[in-house]
Scaffold this active site. Structure first.
Site, mmCIF file in Angstrom:
data_model
loop_
_atom_site.group_PDB
_atom_site.id
_atom_site.type_symbol
_atom_site.label_atom_id
_atom_site.label_comp_id
_atom_site.label_asym_id
_atom_site.label_seq_id
_atom_site.Cartn_x
_atom_site.Cartn_y
_atom_site.Cartn_z
ATOM 1 N N HIS A 78 34.942 38.081 33.750
ATOM 2 C CA HIS A 78 34.454 37.283 32.600
ATOM 3 C C HIS A 78 33.216 36.527 33.069
ATOM 4 O O HIS A 78 33.314 35.542 33.802
ATOM 5 C CB HIS A 78 35.522 36.297 32.121
ATOM 6 C CG HIS A 78 35.096 35.474 30.939
ATOM 7 N ND1 HIS A 78 35.868 35.336 29.807
ATOM 8 C CD2 HIS A 78 33.987 34.730 30.694
ATOM 9 C CE1 HIS A 78 35.251 34.550 28.934
ATOM 10 N NE2 HIS A 78 34.104 34.165 29.460
ATOM 11 N N HIS A 98 40.126 33.111 30.359
ATOM 12 C CA HIS A 98 40.121 31.739 30.895
ATOM 13 C C HIS A 98 41.306 30.898 30.417
ATOM 14 O O HIS A 98 41.157 29.901 29.720
ATOM 15 C CB HIS A 98 38.801 31.007 30.602
ATOM 16 C CG HIS A 98 38.203 31.225 29.242
ATOM 17 N ND1 HIS A 98 38.910 31.078 28.082
ATOM 18 C CD2 HIS A 98 36.957 31.582 28.874
ATOM 19 C CE1 HIS A 98 38.109 31.316 27.066
ATOM 20 N NE2 HIS A 98 36.924 31.643 27.512
ATOM 21 N N ASP A 153 34.050 32.974 34.261
ATOM 22 C CA ASP A 153 33.461 32.296 33.102
ATOM 23 C C ASP A 153 32.253 31.483 33.528
ATOM 24 O O ASP A 153 31.951 30.451 32.933
ATOM 25 C CB ASP A 153 34.493 31.429 32.368
ATOM 26 C CG ASP A 153 34.003 30.992 30.999
ATOM 27 O OD1 ASP A 153 33.075 31.627 30.465
ATOM 28 O OD2 ASP A 153 34.547 30.004 30.470
#
Ligand code: NCD
Ligand code: ZN
Length: 345
Positions: free
Chosen positions: A14, A175, A247
């Site tokens: 991610h 996340h 993230d």
């Protein structure tokens, strides 16, 4: 005491790479350590069609040095107008590795996201049929729901009903920040989760006690310590349904250090050293490779990277740049709040 650790080259499941000058400035921060990354599609305008994804991938690859075999794994931004046939074609030609669901308004650049799940059911049914994963930003946007409860409420109101309706759809809860999220993943078939570097390290006190620290503000927002401990347990458990998605989400310092600062933590630069520290503290260095390098490829049906990286532990703390200077502006690197002794050789 262990001083070196050689593991399969990790992937980031991610990642926000952005575009233009910012992309050019931050791309090396990821490609230094990582073999592949799932690239988030929340550009302005978003990456919606297979053609958008092909063009964005070309812009990323154009910036890579010739000898760099970093592989960007593209995603499409699900909208209420997404064409199921375009998604199926993009999956078949391996143009994309997943589709991303943003509830409209949940986070940075999510205005074109989904308001009514019924309107995207044909796309989700198609994805379930071909086994294409849906990456989910799991927060409700209902203004009456407290920001610290938005993930747990999303599971109850949106994700659990969706997965009951379409149990064969493969889902990545992106996340995850709560023990509710961890428990949901543990209890649900065809479901995995990414965990970020920073949510394994900070809690909401880090963000708010003694002054508001905008570089720790991200979405989903960091929760209380009991939740961080649940995330840490999941990451270090070896459970194949949990893997790294940093993230890492750069915004320039002026955009973060503002009366209305943007959400996003930039951790690409020092993620592996931070994680080695965290896993060592948890007496789980032997689980780091599964979390960063093996579980993600297994879920996505890809082989692990062929290469290796070696982490070494230094006696004196390793220094990382406090900021990455890009032509779009300076970007502050995640500060874990402890001295880092590990470095990637
Ligand atoms: C992300 C961003 O800046 O694009 N921000 C964040 O706080 N994580 C969006 C997201 O992943 O929610
Ligand atoms: Zn993100």
């Amino acid at each position: 005491m262990q001083r070196t650790l050689t593991i399969t080259r990790p992937d980031d499941w991610h990642l926000h790479l952005r575009d233009g000058d910012m992309l050019a400035g931050i791309l090396p921060e990821t490609t230094r350590d990582f073999g592949r990354a799932i690239i988030m599609p929340n550009l302005v305008p978003p990456v919606v069609t297979s053609l958008d994804a092909l063009r964005y991938r070309a812009r990323i690859i154009d910036l890579l040095p010739d000898d760099d075999d970093f592989l960007p794994l593209m995603t499409l931004y699900l909208t209420e107008g997404t064409d199921p046939e375009d998604v199926a074609m993009a999956a078949k030609t391996r143009t994309i590795a997943a589709v991303k669901l943003y509830p409209a308004g949940a986070t940075t650049n999510s205005d074109s996201g989904v308001r009514d799940l019924d309107r995207v059911m044909p796309v989700l049914e198609k994805m379930a049929g071909i086994g294409l994963p849906l990456c989910v930003h799991g927060e409700v946007t209902d203004p009456h729901v407290d920001i610290f409860d938005r993930e747990a409420t999303f599971i109850e109101r949106v994700l659990s009903p969706l997965q009951t309706r379409l149990p064969t759809l493969r889902v990545v809860m992106e996340h995850v920040t709560t023990r509710d999220g961890v428990a949901y993943v543990n209890a649900t078939r065809n479901t995995a989760a990414t965990l970020t570097t920073h949510h394994l390290i900070i809690n909401r006190n880090t963000l708010l006690v003694g002054g508001i620290r905008p570089h720790y503000y991200c979405l989903p927002i960091a929760k209380r310590e009991a939740h961080r401990l649940a995330l840490l347990e999941a990451a270090t458990s070896g459970n194949p349904n949990f893997f790294l998605g940093t993230d890492s989400a750069p915004h320039t310092d002026p955009a973060k250090e503002s009366a209305c600062g943007c959400a996003g933590v930039f951790s690409a630069t020092n993620t592996m050293p931070c994680l080695a520290h965290v896993f060592e503290e948890a007496d789980a260095l032997d689980k780091l490779e599964a979390f960063t390098s093996l579980n993600g490829p297994a879920f996505y049906g890809l082989p692990p990277n062929p290469g290796k990286i070696t982490l070494t532990k230094q006696d004196t703390p390793v220094t990382f740049p406090a900021k990455i200077e890009t032509d779009a502006g300076p970007i502050t690197v995640f500060d874990p709040g402890f001295p880092i002794h590990w470095q990637v050789a």
